[in-house]
Design an enzyme around this catalytic site. Structure first.
Site, PDB file in Angstrom:
ATOM      1  N   ASN A 112     -20.859   6.584  16.904  1.00  0.00           N
ATOM      2  CA  ASN A 112     -22.155   6.886  17.535  1.00  0.00           C
ATOM      3  C   ASN A 112     -22.846   5.668  18.151  1.00  0.00           C
ATOM      4  OD1 ASN A 112     -21.974   9.572  16.711  1.00  0.00           O
ATOM      5  ND2 ASN A 112     -22.867   9.112  14.712  1.00  0.00           N
ATOM      6  N   ALA A 154     -14.591 -14.558  22.813  1.00  0.00           N
ATOM      7  CA  ALA A 154     -13.647 -13.536  23.275  1.00  0.00           C
ATOM      8  C   ALA A 154     -13.944 -13.147  24.716  1.00  0.00           C
ATOM      9  CB  ALA A 154     -13.718 -12.321  22.364  1.00  0.00           C
ATOM     10  N   GLN A 159      -2.818  -5.921  59.570  1.00  0.00           N
ATOM     11  CA  GLN A 159      -4.059  -6.630  59.219  1.00  0.00           C
ATOM     12  C   GLN A 159      -4.765  -6.039  58.008  1.00  0.00           C
ATOM     13  OE1 GLN A 159      -5.923  -6.249  63.025  1.00  0.00           O
ATOM     14  NE2 GLN A 159      -4.787  -7.942  63.918  1.00  0.00           N
ATOM     15  N   GLU A 201     -16.055  -5.220  24.958  1.00  0.00           N
ATOM     16  CA  GLU A 201     -16.797  -6.486  24.847  1.00  0.00           C
ATOM     17  C   GLU A 201     -18.014  -6.497  25.782  1.00  0.00           C
ATOM     18  OE1 GLU A 201     -15.030  -9.863  23.740  1.00  0.00           O
ATOM     19  OE2 GLU A 201     -13.231  -8.916  22.941  1.00  0.00           O
TER      20      GLU A 201
HETATM   21  P1  TGC Z   1     -30.624  -8.629  21.134  1.00  0.00           P
HETATM   22  O1  TGC Z   1     -32.076  -8.513  20.793  1.00  0.00           O
HETATM   23  O2  TGC Z   1     -30.251  -8.931  22.514  1.00  0.00           O
HETATM   24  O3  TGC Z   1     -29.951  -9.704  20.145  1.00  0.00           O
HETATM   25  C1  TGC Z   1     -30.014  -9.569  18.746  1.00  0.00           C
HETATM   26  C2  TGC Z   1     -29.711 -10.911  18.123  1.00  0.00           C
HETATM   27  O4  TGC Z   1     -28.403 -11.315  18.505  1.00  0.00           O
HETATM   28  C3  TGC Z   1     -28.489 -12.566  19.233  1.00  0.00           C
HETATM   29  N1  TGC Z   1     -27.531 -12.503  20.341  1.00  0.00           N
HETATM   30  C4  TGC Z   1     -26.577 -13.391  20.521  1.00  0.00           C
HETATM   31  N2  TGC Z   1     -26.226 -14.490  19.827  1.00  0.00           N
HETATM   32  C5  TGC Z   1     -25.181 -15.197  20.272  1.00  0.00           C
HETATM   33  N3  TGC Z   1     -24.470 -14.840  21.357  1.00  0.00           N
HETATM   34  C6  TGC Z   1     -24.765 -13.736  22.077  1.00  0.00           C
HETATM   35  N4  TGC Z   1     -24.038 -13.388  23.134  1.00  0.00           N
HETATM   36  C7  TGC Z   1     -25.876 -12.965  21.666  1.00  0.00           C
HETATM   37  N5  TGC Z   1     -26.449 -11.820  22.125  1.00  0.00           N
HETATM   38  C8  TGC Z   1     -27.461 -11.562  21.310  1.00  0.00           C
HETATM   39  C9  TGC Z   1     -29.908 -12.624  19.727  1.00  0.00           C
HETATM   40  O5  TGC Z   1     -30.291 -13.967  19.978  1.00  0.00           O
HETATM   41  C10 TGC Z   1     -30.652 -12.007  18.593  1.00  0.00           C
HETATM   42  O6  TGC Z   1     -30.739 -12.982  17.548  1.00  0.00           O
HETATM   43  P2  TGC Z   1     -31.997 -12.985  16.550  1.00  0.00           P
HETATM   44  O7  TGC Z   1     -31.769 -14.194  15.686  1.00  0.00           O
HETATM   45  O8  TGC Z   1     -33.199 -13.072  17.430  1.00  0.00           O
HETATM   46  O9  TGC Z   1     -31.944 -11.698  15.802  1.00  0.00           O
HETATM   47  O10 TGC Z   1     -29.962  -7.299  20.614  1.00  0.00           O
HETATM   48  P3  TGC Z   1     -29.911  -5.896  21.254  1.00  0.00           P
HETATM   49  O11 TGC Z   1     -29.669  -4.906  20.180  1.00  0.00           O
HETATM   50  O12 TGC Z   1     -31.082  -5.682  22.174  1.00  0.00           O
HETATM   51  O13 TGC Z   1     -28.564  -6.092  22.094  1.00  0.00           O
HETATM   52  C11 TGC Z   1     -28.408  -5.506  23.282  1.00  0.00           C
HETATM   53  C12 TGC Z   1     -27.040  -5.907  23.917  1.00  0.00           C
HETATM   54  C13 TGC Z   1     -26.778  -4.939  25.023  1.00  0.00           C
HETATM   55  C14 TGC Z   1     -27.172  -7.293  24.493  1.00  0.00           C
HETATM   56  C15 TGC Z   1     -25.892  -5.923  22.939  1.00  0.00           C
HETATM   57  O14 TGC Z   1     -26.013  -4.936  22.031  1.00  0.00           O
HETATM   58  C16 TGC Z   1     -24.517  -5.910  23.584  1.00  0.00           C
HETATM   59  O15 TGC Z   1     -24.008  -6.937  24.036  1.00  0.00           O
HETATM   60  N6  TGC Z   1     -23.807  -4.748  23.612  1.00  0.00           N
HETATM   61  C17 TGC Z   1     -22.427  -4.676  24.000  1.00  0.00           C
HETATM   62  C18 TGC Z   1     -21.609  -4.327  22.786  1.00  0.00           C
HETATM   63  C19 TGC Z   1     -20.324  -5.107  22.707  1.00  0.00           C
HETATM   64  O16 TGC Z   1     -20.100  -6.069  23.393  1.00  0.00           O
HETATM   65  N7  TGC Z   1     -19.455  -4.652  21.823  1.00  0.00           N
HETATM   66  C20 TGC Z   1     -18.226  -5.343  21.632  1.00  0.00           C
HETATM   67  C21 TGC Z   1     -17.418  -4.703  20.533  1.00  0.00           C
HETATM   68  S1  TGC Z   1     -16.019  -5.680  20.101  1.00  0.00           S
HETATM   69  C22 TGC Z   1     -14.905  -5.362  21.280  1.00  0.00           C
HETATM   70  O17 TGC Z   1     -15.115  -4.673  22.225  1.00  0.00           O
HETATM   71  C23 TGC Z   1     -13.616  -6.032  21.090  1.00  0.00           C
HETATM   72  S2  TGC Z   1     -12.404  -5.572  22.204  1.00  0.00           S
HETATM   73  C24 TGC Z   1     -11.348  -6.810  21.800  1.00  0.00           C
HETATM   74  C25 TGC Z   1     -10.088  -6.748  22.497  1.00  0.00           C
HETATM   75  O18 TGC Z   1      -9.300  -5.813  22.242  1.00  0.00           O
HETATM   76  O19 TGC Z   1      -9.839  -7.704  23.277  1.00  0.00           O
HETATM   77  P1  FAD Z   2     -21.281   3.811  25.404  1.00  0.00           P
HETATM   78  O1  FAD Z   2     -22.091   2.800  24.694  1.00  0.00           O
HETATM   79  O2  FAD Z   2     -21.443   5.233  25.016  1.00  0.00           O
HETATM   80  O3  FAD Z   2     -21.542   3.653  26.971  1.00  0.00           O
HETATM   81  C1  FAD Z   2     -21.045   4.612  27.917  1.00  0.00           C
HETATM   82  C2  FAD Z   2     -21.534   4.209  29.310  1.00  0.00           C
HETATM   83  O4  FAD Z   2     -22.954   4.210  29.326  1.00  0.00           O
HETATM   84  C3  FAD Z   2     -21.101   2.800  29.718  1.00  0.00           C
HETATM   85  O5  FAD Z   2     -20.770   2.783  31.082  1.00  0.00           O
HETATM   86  C4  FAD Z   2     -22.344   1.949  29.472  1.00  0.00           C
HETATM   87  O6  FAD Z   2     -22.437   0.824  30.329  1.00  0.00           O
HETATM   88  C5  FAD Z   2     -23.444   2.949  29.771  1.00  0.00           C
HETATM   89  N1  FAD Z   2     -24.682   2.608  29.057  1.00  0.00           N
HETATM   90  C6  FAD Z   2     -24.897   2.577  27.716  1.00  0.00           C
HETATM   91  N2  FAD Z   2     -26.150   2.194  27.450  1.00  0.00           N
HETATM   92  C7  FAD Z   2     -26.742   1.948  28.635  1.00  0.00           C
HETATM   93  C8  FAD Z   2     -28.041   1.499  29.030  1.00  0.00           C
HETATM   94  N3  FAD Z   2     -28.989   1.187  28.142  1.00  0.00           N
HETATM   95  N4  FAD Z   2     -28.300   1.375  30.353  1.00  0.00           N
HETATM   96  C9  FAD Z   2     -27.349   1.645  31.278  1.00  0.00           C
HETATM   97  N5  FAD Z   2     -26.104   2.070  30.982  1.00  0.00           N
HETATM   98  C10 FAD Z   2     -25.812   2.218  29.671  1.00  0.00           C
HETATM   99  N6  FAD Z   2     -14.789  -2.390  19.561  1.00  0.00           N
HETATM  100  C11 FAD Z   2     -14.715  -3.180  18.442  1.00  0.00           C
HETATM  101  O7  FAD Z   2     -15.685  -3.321  17.698  1.00  0.00           O
HETATM  102  N7  FAD Z   2     -13.546  -3.832  18.132  1.00  0.00           N
HETATM  103  C12 FAD Z   2     -12.422  -3.715  18.872  1.00  0.00           C
HETATM  104  O8  FAD Z   2     -11.392  -4.326  18.560  1.00  0.00           O
HETATM  105  C13 FAD Z   2     -12.468  -2.896  20.036  1.00  0.00           C
HETATM  106  N8  FAD Z   2     -11.339  -2.690  20.773  1.00  0.00           N
HETATM  107  C14 FAD Z   2     -11.351  -1.760  21.786  1.00  0.00           C
HETATM  108  C15 FAD Z   2     -10.150  -1.404  22.407  1.00  0.00           C
HETATM  109  C16 FAD Z   2     -10.138  -0.412  23.376  1.00  0.00           C
HETATM  110  C17 FAD Z   2      -8.843   0.014  23.982  1.00  0.00           C
HETATM  111  C18 FAD Z   2     -11.355   0.194  23.794  1.00  0.00           C
HETATM  112  C19 FAD Z   2     -11.376   1.264  24.867  1.00  0.00           C
HETATM  113  C20 FAD Z   2     -12.545  -0.151  23.193  1.00  0.00           C
HETATM  114  C21 FAD Z   2     -12.558  -1.114  22.150  1.00  0.00           C
HETATM  115  N9  FAD Z   2     -13.736  -1.410  21.449  1.00  0.00           N
HETATM  116  C22 FAD Z   2     -13.690  -2.226  20.346  1.00  0.00           C
HETATM  117  C23 FAD Z   2     -14.964  -0.670  21.742  1.00  0.00           C
HETATM  118  C24 FAD Z   2     -15.726  -1.168  22.959  1.00  0.00           C
HETATM  119  O9  FAD Z   2     -16.368  -2.374  22.689  1.00  0.00           O
HETATM  120  C25 FAD Z   2     -16.728  -0.073  23.378  1.00  0.00           C
HETATM  121  O10 FAD Z   2     -15.972   0.987  23.925  1.00  0.00           O
HETATM  122  C26 FAD Z   2     -17.760  -0.588  24.355  1.00  0.00           C
HETATM  123  O11 FAD Z   2     -18.625  -1.518  23.744  1.00  0.00           O
HETATM  124  C27 FAD Z   2     -18.615   0.551  24.968  1.00  0.00           C
HETATM  125  O12 FAD Z   2     -19.106   1.385  23.958  1.00  0.00           O
HETATM  126  P2  FAD Z   2     -18.900   2.986  24.075  1.00  0.00           P
HETATM  127  O13 FAD Z   2     -17.456   3.231  24.371  1.00  0.00           O
HETATM  128  O14 FAD Z   2     -19.459   3.601  22.834  1.00  0.00           O
HETATM  129  O15 FAD Z   2     -19.719   3.429  25.338  1.00  0.00           O
END
Ligand code: TGC
Ligand code: FAD
Length: 397
Positions: free
Chosen positions: A139, A254, A292, A376
């Site tokens: 979720n 990463a 082209q 990410e």
């Molecule tokens: P926000 O208020 O922005 O931040 C909360 C706290 O976190 C700190 N922070 C960071 N610190 C270090 N580096 C960063 N890049 C940071 N970004 C935020 C921030 O300073 C704050 O600290 P504190 O001490 O004030 O509490 O939090 P938010 O809830 O509003 O965040 C919003 C948002 C969109 C930025 C964040 O949730 C986000 O980046 N969402 C994307 C989720 C994501 O990247 N998921 C990755 C899952 S792992 C994955 O996908 C692995 S795939 C690997 C693979 O297979 O290669």
């Molecule tokens: P959602 O959060 O439901 O988002 C769906 C769409 O809505 C996206 O286009 C997004 O940009 C948009 N959206 C969401 N919120 C907003 C907003 N506020 N404003 C505008 N647009 C918005 N995660 C891990 O923790 N570890 C892993 O190792 C890992 N590996 C992965 C491997 C694969 C193959 C895949 C597909 C995903 C993996 N992930 C992992 C998860 C990945 O990080 C998430 O899929 C990603 O962060 C997006 O989350 P979601 O899929 O729930 O999409």
């Protein structure tokens, strides 16, 4: 007179040190000789050969930016050149490696106790212990701060926490030995990191089912992490870091690696499209490369690779000097992933119907690059991170 090199249009190699060039060459040689011959079958069968991590460990390619604990201690740029070499073959192989190096070894090194570092890092550097990183939940993907996974003191085992919750889309989870799970402490509501060791989990407390039939990233294994009152020793919790900055700090490394990794995938698309365009003839025996519109596709892609690579080198240098901000990393992650996907889709058109055959590899890269743009932090999320930094206004909620 210097000659234009289409493989390195803006001469980024001139910015590398001797050591970085040597590491890049070692990684490229291994990837092309040992990984590339396996990728087609792996992708077809959705199979990840775990020996790959051991082979990479033998070459010192895992956790390469970490100092000590059996790791090579190289620069961030060198680490990025490794991901570029791996992703030239396949994003799934890079994914398995990124999780091991940046998302499990990285946080253990940055946040772990000395005991945790000594216990896990040397074996992980050799590829003998495999890691997974559990942040995303069914979720809560883009918004991990709302996670529901919870850790509370174990009701019967003293000195243990009890973890419950579900993580999904987790790279390596079905085969990982150590799973870094982020969960909220029930008593404080703060996010903490726990190293869950599969071998120590009683039956029924940890399940890691695979997510099958993916249409991208098929050469890496993806699954869930399901925890049902799983006992985890207090000694396996990171002692000090709490809140989202724990998982996000690891994501900085990463995401940086992905920014150079996807450049490798796009370079492979360019090389394959160029060869195809020179060989395939249409209309009066002319090669496609004569036209082209085809040349523009190659020029666009080569330009985006050259710009994207230079930007990532710059951010890597600043990272090593302690001057990189998370927003810089968001910028290169978003820009390079978007450019790689957009250009790979355009280059795919050069192959005509043959693009549909997996033996031409381009379709595999396109499907993979959609995933790199999504995980990410999906690109639109990075737009909002940058927009917040530019305007000072939070637009997520
Ligand atoms: P926000 O208020 O922005 O931040 C909360 C706290 O976190 C700190 N922070 C960071 N610190 C270090 N580096 C960063 N890049 C940071 N970004 C935020 C921030 O300073 C704050 O600290 P504190 O001490 O004030 O509490 O939090 P938010 O809830 O509003 O965040 C919003 C948002 C969109 C930025 C964040 O949730 C986000 O980046 N969402 C994307 C989720 C994501 O990247 N998921 C990755 C899952 S792992 C994955 O996908 C692995 S795939 C690997 C693979 O297979 O290669
Ligand atoms: P959602 O959060 O439901 O988002 C769906 C769409 O809505 C996206 O286009 C997004 O940009 C948009 N959206 C969401 N919120 C907003 C907003 N506020 N404003 C505008 N647009 C918005 N995660 C891990 O923790 N570890 C892993 O190792 C890992 N590996 C992965 C491997 C694969 C193959 C895949 C597909 C995903 C993996 N992930 C992992 C998860 C990945 O990080 C998430 O899929 C990603 O962060 C997006 O989350 P979601 O899929 O729930 O999409």
């Amino acid at each position: 007179n210097p000659a234009f090199q289409w493989e390195d249009p803006l001469g980024f190699k001139h910015l590398l040190t001797e050591e970085e060039l040597a590491i890049s060459e070692t990684a490229e040689r291994y990837c092309q000789e040992k990984m590339a011959p396996r990728v087609l079958e792996a992708y077809r069968d959705e199979h990840y050969d775990q020996r790959i991590l051991e082979e990479m460990g033998d070459l010192g390619l895992l956790g390469a930016t970490i100092q000590g604990y059996g790791c090579a201690g190289v620069s961030s740029v060198a680490g990025g050149l490794i991901t570029r070499a791996v992703e030239r073959v396949d994003s799934g192989y890079r994914s398995a490696m990124s999780v091991q190096s940046s998302l499990v070894m990285g946080p253990i090194y940055e946040f772990g106790t000395e005991e945790q570092k000594e216990k896990f890092l040397p074996e992980m550097a050799k590829g003998r212990l495999l890691g997974a990183f559990g942040l995303t939940e069914p979720n809560h993907g883009s918004d991990p701060g709302s996670m529901e996974s919870v850790a509370k003191p174990h009701p019967t085992k003293k000195g243990y926490y009890s973890l419950s919750g579900a993580k999904t889309w987790i790279t390596n989870s079905p085969i990982a030995d150590v799973l870094l799970v982020w969960a909220k402490l029930q008593e404080t509501g703060k996010i903490r990191g726990f190293l869950v060791e599969r071998k120590d989990c009683p039956p029924g407390t940890l399940e890691t089912p695979a997510i099958k039939n993916k249409n991208g990233l098929r050469a890496s294994i993806t699954g869930m992490i399901q925890l049902d009152n799983c006992p985890v020793p207090e000694a396996n919790m990171f002692p000090d870091v709490e809140g989202l900055k724990g998982p996000f700090s690891c994501l900085n490394s990463a995401r940086y690696g992905i920014s150079l990794g996807v450049m490798g995938a796009l370079e492979d698309c360019i090389a394959r499209a160029r060869t195809y365009a020179l060989e395939r003839k249409q209309f009066k025996g002319n090669p496609l490369a004569r036209y082209q519109l085809v040349q523009k596709k190659l020029a666009d892609a080569a330009t985006d690779v050259a710009y994207g690579t230079l930007a990532s080198i710059q951010v890597g240098r600043l990272k090593d000097e302690g001057k990189a901000t998370p927003e810089m990393i968001s910028m290169v992650k978003r820009q390079n992933c978007d450019a790689a996907l957009r250009n790979a889709r355009a280059l795919q058109e050069i192959f005509g119907g043959n693009a549909v055959s997996d033996e031409y590899h381009i379709g595999r890269h396109v499907a993979n690059l959609f995933v790199t743009q999504t995980y990410e932090g999906q690109s639109d999320i990075h737009s909002l991170i940058l927009g917040r930094a530019i305007t000072g206004i939070q637009a997520f909620v």
